[in-house]
Design an enzyme around this catalytic site. Structure first.
Site, PDB file in Angstrom:
ATOM      1  N   ILE A  25       5.555  50.369 -12.552  1.00 26.37           N
ATOM      2  CA  ILE A  25       4.804  49.119 -12.473  1.00 26.37           C
ATOM      3  C   ILE A  25       5.308  48.106 -13.499  1.00 26.37           C
ATOM      4  O   ILE A  25       5.221  46.898 -13.278  1.00 26.37           O
ATOM      5  CB  ILE A  25       3.295  49.383 -12.664  1.00 26.37           C
ATOM      6  CG1 ILE A  25       2.476  48.127 -12.389  1.00 26.37           C
ATOM      7  CG2 ILE A  25       3.000  49.964 -14.036  1.00 26.37           C
ATOM      8  CD1 ILE A  25       0.970  48.356 -12.425  1.00 26.37           C
ATOM      9  N   ASP A  56       4.051  48.583  -8.090  1.00 24.85           N
ATOM     10  CA  ASP A  56       2.767  49.223  -8.355  1.00 24.85           C
ATOM     11  C   ASP A  56       2.519  50.243  -7.246  1.00 24.85           C
ATOM     12  O   ASP A  56       2.485  49.884  -6.062  1.00 24.85           O
ATOM     13  CB  ASP A  56       1.674  48.150  -8.365  1.00 24.85           C
ATOM     14  CG  ASP A  56       0.310  48.675  -8.795  1.00 24.85           C
ATOM     15  OD1 ASP A  56       0.065  49.889  -8.677  1.00 24.85           O
ATOM     16  OD2 ASP A  56      -0.525  47.851  -9.217  1.00 24.85           O
ATOM     17  N   ASN A  96       4.996  60.940 -10.022  1.00 24.14           N
ATOM     18  CA  ASN A  96       4.690  61.160 -11.426  1.00 24.14           C
ATOM     19  C   ASN A  96       3.772  60.103 -12.029  1.00 24.14           C
ATOM     20  O   ASN A  96       3.108  60.352 -13.036  1.00 24.14           O
ATOM     21  CB  ASN A  96       6.014  61.210 -12.211  1.00 24.14           C
ATOM     22  CG  ASN A  96       5.814  61.170 -13.705  1.00 24.14           C
ATOM     23  OD1 ASN A  96       5.394  62.144 -14.311  1.00 24.14           O
ATOM     24  ND2 ASN A  96       6.107  60.014 -14.307  1.00 24.14           N
ATOM     25  N   SER A 104      -2.056  68.345 -13.787  1.00 23.93           N
ATOM     26  CA  SER A 104      -2.534  68.460 -15.158  1.00 23.93           C
ATOM     27  C   SER A 104      -3.360  69.733 -15.267  1.00 23.93           C
ATOM     28  O   SER A 104      -3.768  70.311 -14.257  1.00 23.93           O
ATOM     29  CB  SER A 104      -3.409  67.245 -15.497  1.00 23.93           C
ATOM     30  OG  SER A 104      -4.163  67.441 -16.676  1.00 23.93           O
ATOM     31  N   TYR A 116     -10.139  60.945 -14.673  1.00 20.35           N
ATOM     32  CA  TYR A 116      -8.819  61.585 -14.668  1.00 20.35           C
ATOM     33  C   TYR A 116      -8.896  62.965 -14.026  1.00 20.35           C
ATOM     34  O   TYR A 116      -8.093  63.313 -13.149  1.00 20.35           O
ATOM     35  CB  TYR A 116      -8.309  61.679 -16.102  1.00 20.35           C
ATOM     36  CG  TYR A 116      -6.932  62.274 -16.264  1.00 20.35           C
ATOM     37  CD1 TYR A 116      -5.788  61.524 -16.014  1.00 20.35           C
ATOM     38  CD2 TYR A 116      -6.779  63.592 -16.698  1.00 20.35           C
ATOM     39  CE1 TYR A 116      -4.524  62.071 -16.182  1.00 20.35           C
ATOM     40  CE2 TYR A 116      -5.524  64.148 -16.867  1.00 20.35           C
ATOM     41  CZ  TYR A 116      -4.402  63.383 -16.609  1.00 20.35           C
ATOM     42  OH  TYR A 116      -3.149  63.935 -16.779  1.00 20.35           O
ATOM     43  N   VAL A 147       1.033  66.606 -23.179  1.00 22.63           N
ATOM     44  CA  VAL A 147       2.472  66.396 -23.380  1.00 22.63           C
ATOM     45  C   VAL A 147       2.658  65.352 -24.483  1.00 22.63           C
ATOM     46  O   VAL A 147       1.868  64.411 -24.613  1.00 22.63           O
ATOM     47  CB  VAL A 147       3.147  65.926 -22.074  1.00 22.63           C
ATOM     48  CG1 VAL A 147       4.656  65.793 -22.261  1.00 22.63           C
ATOM     49  CG2 VAL A 147       2.843  66.901 -20.936  1.00 22.63           C
ATOM     50  N   THR A 180       3.675  62.500 -25.287  1.00 20.73           N
ATOM     51  CA  THR A 180       4.006  61.167 -24.767  1.00 20.73           C
ATOM     52  C   THR A 180       2.893  60.219 -25.196  1.00 20.73           C
ATOM     53  O   THR A 180       1.850  60.663 -25.693  1.00 20.73           O
ATOM     54  CB  THR A 180       4.080  61.183 -23.227  1.00 20.73           C
ATOM     55  OG1 THR A 180       2.768  61.475 -22.698  1.00 20.73           O
ATOM     56  CG2 THR A 180       5.068  62.227 -22.718  1.00 20.73           C
TER      57      THR A 180
END
Length: 264
Positions: free
Chosen positions: A35, A72, A99, A151, A164, A197, A199
């Site tokens: 995006i 997007d 992803n 996840s 989430y 993770v 990130t």
């Protein structure tokens, strides 16, 4: 993966970039999508145009071609157009890595309508759109595979992550259903379910305070193995297996790469 073409969403940074570069290093050309815009409700830095350009540079440095597009995943029309353009350039599509996702952390009473809708639109509908835009091209190739980033929240409930977790749980049903429908077309569909993770998305500034108020919930976020977070490369290693011919008879699974967090 020599001679194959891989689509990666959320490719401007973190796991997406790592996946794209790793597959390029093994011989795949890459359609890289992100995006490249910050959503106001997302509390960590999202991918940027410069980040996507860096991913493209790294793919080319690995000796492969790249088609990068700022799209997007919630926009099915634009996404379908971008995927088609990449396939036209490279001639085929073999691997789809769905992803792209977002994450917010808050008490359930602080979940606004915007947070709920946007999280499900990106994390669930975005994967659906990515699959819908890609499946006709995988069929035209004669088969291929889709790998979805799930996840631990696809397997267990995570307090303070309600939107989430809802989106990631739903992906399990989507992946299993698509795996069944697409089996006769030699298209495999699998998930990878990582623990936290290392990130930007994996470092919540809010969660420690919330857990200080609810210490009874803190053990849910503890891995069994002695590591707080895993590396993006750990997820990529699982992806490289699922996307390869080594996993040619593996479909419909949710592969945990979670340091034992969901067996506690």
């Amino acid at each position: 993966m020599h001679g194959r073409v891989a689509l990666v969403t959320g490719a401007a940074q973190s796991q997406g970039r790592n996946h794209a570069v790793a597959m390029a290093s093994e011989g795949a050309d890459v359609i890289a999508i992100d995006i490249c815009r910050q959503l106001d409700l997302v509390p960590y830095p999202m991918g940027t145009s410069d980040g996507l350009a860096e991913t493209a540079r790294l793919v080319e440095a690995a000796g492969r071609r790249v088609h990068a597009a700022e799209v997007d995943v919630r926009d099915r029309t634009a996404l379908t157009r971008a995927v088609a353009k990449g396939v036209e350039e490279f001639g085929r599509l073999d691997i789809v890595v769905a992803n792209a996702s977002i994450c917010t952390v808050q008490r359930h009473e602080d979940v606004t309508d915007e947070i709920w809708r946007t999280t499900l639109d990106v994390n669930l509908t975005g994967v659906w759109n990515t699959s819908a835009a890609s499946i006709p091209h995988l069929e035209a190739t004669g088969g291929g595979n889709i790998v979805v980033t799930g996840s631990t929240a696809s397997t267990i409930g995570l307090p303070f992550y309600a939107p989430y977790a809802a989106s990631k749980h739903a992906l399990t049903g989507l992946c299993r259903s698509l795996a069944l429908e697409l089996a006769d077309r030699n298209i495999r569909v699998n998930m990878i379910n990582p623990t936290g993770v290392d990130t930007p998305q994996g470092h919540s500034q809010v969660l420690p305070d919330l857990l200080a108020q609810r210490p009874d919930l803190a053990p849910i976020f503890v891995n069994s193995l002695p590591v707080e977070r895993i590396d993006a490369s750990d997820v990529t290693n699982a992806l490289m297996y699922l996307a390869s011919d080594d996993a040619r008879y593996v479909t419909g699974i949710s592969l945990p790469v979670d340091a034992g967090s969901t067996i506690r």
